[in-house]
Design an enzyme around this catalytic site. Structure first.
Site, PDB file in Angstrom:
ATOM      1  N   GLY A  33       0.383  -1.116  -0.226  1.00  7.86           N
ATOM      2  CA  GLY A  33       0.168   0.008   0.120  1.00  7.86           C
ATOM      3  C   GLY A  33       1.122   1.232  -0.343  1.00  7.86           C
ATOM      4  N   GLU A 192     -18.574  17.600   1.361  1.00  8.88           N
ATOM      5  CA  GLU A 192     -17.711  18.618   0.669  1.00  8.88           C
ATOM      6  C   GLU A 192     -18.333  18.252  -0.851  1.00  8.88           C
ATOM      7  OE1 GLU A 192     -14.218  17.982   3.579  1.00  8.88           O
ATOM      8  OE2 GLU A 192     -14.210  16.697   2.237  1.00  8.88           O
ATOM      9  N   ASP A 323      -5.757   2.990   8.564  1.00  6.43           N
ATOM     10  CA  ASP A 323      -7.794   2.234   7.857  1.00  6.43           C
ATOM     11  C   ASP A 323      -7.611   1.090   8.984  1.00  6.43           C
ATOM     12  OD1 ASP A 323      -7.909   5.324   7.395  1.00  6.43           O
ATOM     13  OD2 ASP A 323      -8.669   4.965   5.377  1.00  6.43           O
ATOM     14  N   ALA A 340      -6.441  10.334   8.360  1.00  3.63           N
ATOM     15  CA  ALA A 340      -5.125  10.205   7.396  1.00  3.63           C
ATOM     16  C   ALA A 340      -4.809  10.656   8.560  1.00  3.63           C
ATOM     17  CB  ALA A 340      -5.793  11.445   6.530  1.00  3.63           C
TER      18      ALA A 340
END
Length: 480
Positions: A33, A192, A323, A340
């Site tokens: 990742g 958003e 996560d 994040a």
């Protein structure tokens, strides 16, 4: 063996036949990742002592918090995505391979990928999350997710193409379907995205498409199953977001409401309402990407259970961060939030710990420093919660949100390009990337998916019928 300084020093003897990875005689750390967590591990390792192999299905890092701006023509993809090789091009012991991971064989210390098998001394799982559709297969096939750059580009092309079709249509019902947008999920992404579409509706699109009456035709719906928006933030922040979306950006916020079905033409809600729309955007939840093979690991809600050093329970050389990891503490009994900042801090601590461990030093436990949570709503509108129980919004929160997001972009070029776009957009009330570069044939895509689902349903019904017939035959034999 010395560190290999140039590619010309690689030999067939030092290469793996498939992955072409040299053996440089140092402990190999494989990172699955290239997100926030994975990058921070590399940045905080003492690279002269290790070999790092990073695996990712894409050759770039994506700044996911700004994906919605790519989808709504606010930014181009290269503003939020950068080549992973470029990030570490000065590190001679860093190797990147674009690959998908099939499984892990921990008894052999091997990662099995589509390009071959890769040996590791230490494995870091930083696979992040994928969209969670909560078992609704139809919506999974037909809705728009927003987790990757290609998905954002598909959505951008789709909504611009819909507007182009709308200006040539004389069918009011078709125009409604083409210009109505339904967003599912009242978290930061949903809020958003709704605000960005609302800003387009009120400030930009009327100039592009004067033939359309956007007050009458374009409706933006934000559907949330809970009683308020931004459930991970304070009630004050959620209430302010709802008020700004409704009053300033003309968004229809529907709380305590869930989507039951979607057929590509209309969205059915659990309150009996039906919305004519060809665009359903799914931002309702995420789940971790679990890798097959780690059978000793404990998984809870699609997250690996790890200790305070990010070590996966059951293994002494495998770690999970970001996560995908669930690290329970007194303050966070259900694990840290999937944000994040958590991934960045866990990656930093693990990178330092791995270097300390290889140097024979004691490792330090992870402690999350909560710096607050923010969400932008649109021009001059945002909300922020500070850890000192202070919540604020408006222009100050909006400026703070922009500064923090610029700070976390990977490269200086991305910071410069993104800031330039934001300044241009702010003073011109324009979003200059309204380009259909790669057309997306949504209708053909969903028709193919519908055909496949019908075939799968028929096949399942056929197999179920065979099982039932076999059961009946066995029962007859038993009775006889």
């Amino acid at each position: 063996m010395a560190v290999i300084e140039t590619p010309s020093e690689y030999t067939n003897e030092t290469r793996h036949l498939a992955t072409q990875l040299p053996d440089i005689g140092k402990p190999r750390i494989v990172i699955i990742g290239g997100g926030f967590a994975g990058i921070q591990v590399v940045k905080n390792l003492d690279m002269k002592d290790v070999q790092v192999v990073m695996l990712d299905r894409h050759n770039y890092h994506t700044f996911q918090p700004l994906l919605y701006q790519v989808a709504t023509a606010g930014l181009e993809p290269d503003s939020i995505a950068g080549p992973l090789r470029k990030v570490f091009d000065k590190e001679k012991n860093f190797f990147f391979r674009m690959a998908t991971v099939d499984s892990v064989s921990p008894e052999e210390n091997m990662v099995n990928t589509n390009i071959g098998r890769i040996h590791y001394d230490y494995l870091v799982v930083a696979t992040g999350t994928q969209t969670n559709y909560f078992g609704n297969k139809t919506i999974e096939e037909l809705a728009f997710p927003l987790k990757q750059v290609p998905q954002a580009l598909n959505l951008r092309s789709h909504f611009l193409q819909n507007l182009e079709r709308a200006v040539t249509s004389d069918d009011d019902e078709e125009i409604d379907r083409l210009t109505n947008f339904v967003i599912v999920g009242g978290g930061p992404t949903g809020v958003e995205l709704a605000g960005a579409l609302g800003e387009l509706k009120t400030q930009v699109l009327p100039r592009d498409y004067p033939e359309l009456d956007f007050d009458a035709n374009m409706n933006i719906y934000l559907v949330e199953g809970l009683s308020r928006l931004l459930p991970a933030m304070s009630e004050k922040a959620g209430a302010r977001a709802k008020n700004d979306l409704e009053s300033r950006f003309k968004v229809n916020v529907k709380l305590n409401t869930m989507v039951e079905d979607f057929d590509g033409y209309q969205v059915k809600l659990n309150n009996g309402e039906t919305i004519q729309s060809e665009t359903l955007i799914w931002a309702a939840g995420v789940q971790g990407v679990i890798i097959p093979g780690l059978d000793k690991a404990q998984v809870e809600k699609k997250r690996y259970i790890v200790d305070e050093f990010s070590q996966v329970e059951g293994y002494d050389n495998i770690y999970a961060i970001g996560d995908i990891a669930k690290m329970s503490t007194e303050k966070y009994p259900e694990g840290h939030p999937q944000l994040a900042p958590v991934a960045l801090q866990q990656g930093e601590r693990l990178g330092k710990n791995l270097s300390r461990m290889l140097a024979g030093k004691d490792v330090k436990p992870f402690r999350y420093l909560d710096k607050g949570t923010m969400a932008t709503i649109g021009r001059n509108r945002a909300v922020a919660d500070l850890p000192i129980k202070v919540s604020f919004g408006g222009f100050l929160a909006w400026i703070t949100w922009m500064f923090v997001h610029l700070l976390y972009l990977v490269s200086f070029r991305q910071k410069l390009v993104t800031l330039g776009n934001w300044i241009w957009n702010y003073f011109t009330y324009d979003k200059g990337t309204r380009l259909i570069i790669r057309p997306f044939d949504y209708r053909s895509v969903i028709n193919r998916k519908k055909d496949r689902m019908k075939k799968e349903e028929k096949e399942k019904a056929k197999n179920d019928s065979k099982v039932e017939e076999s059961s009946q035959e066995k029962q007859k034999v038993h009775n006889a």
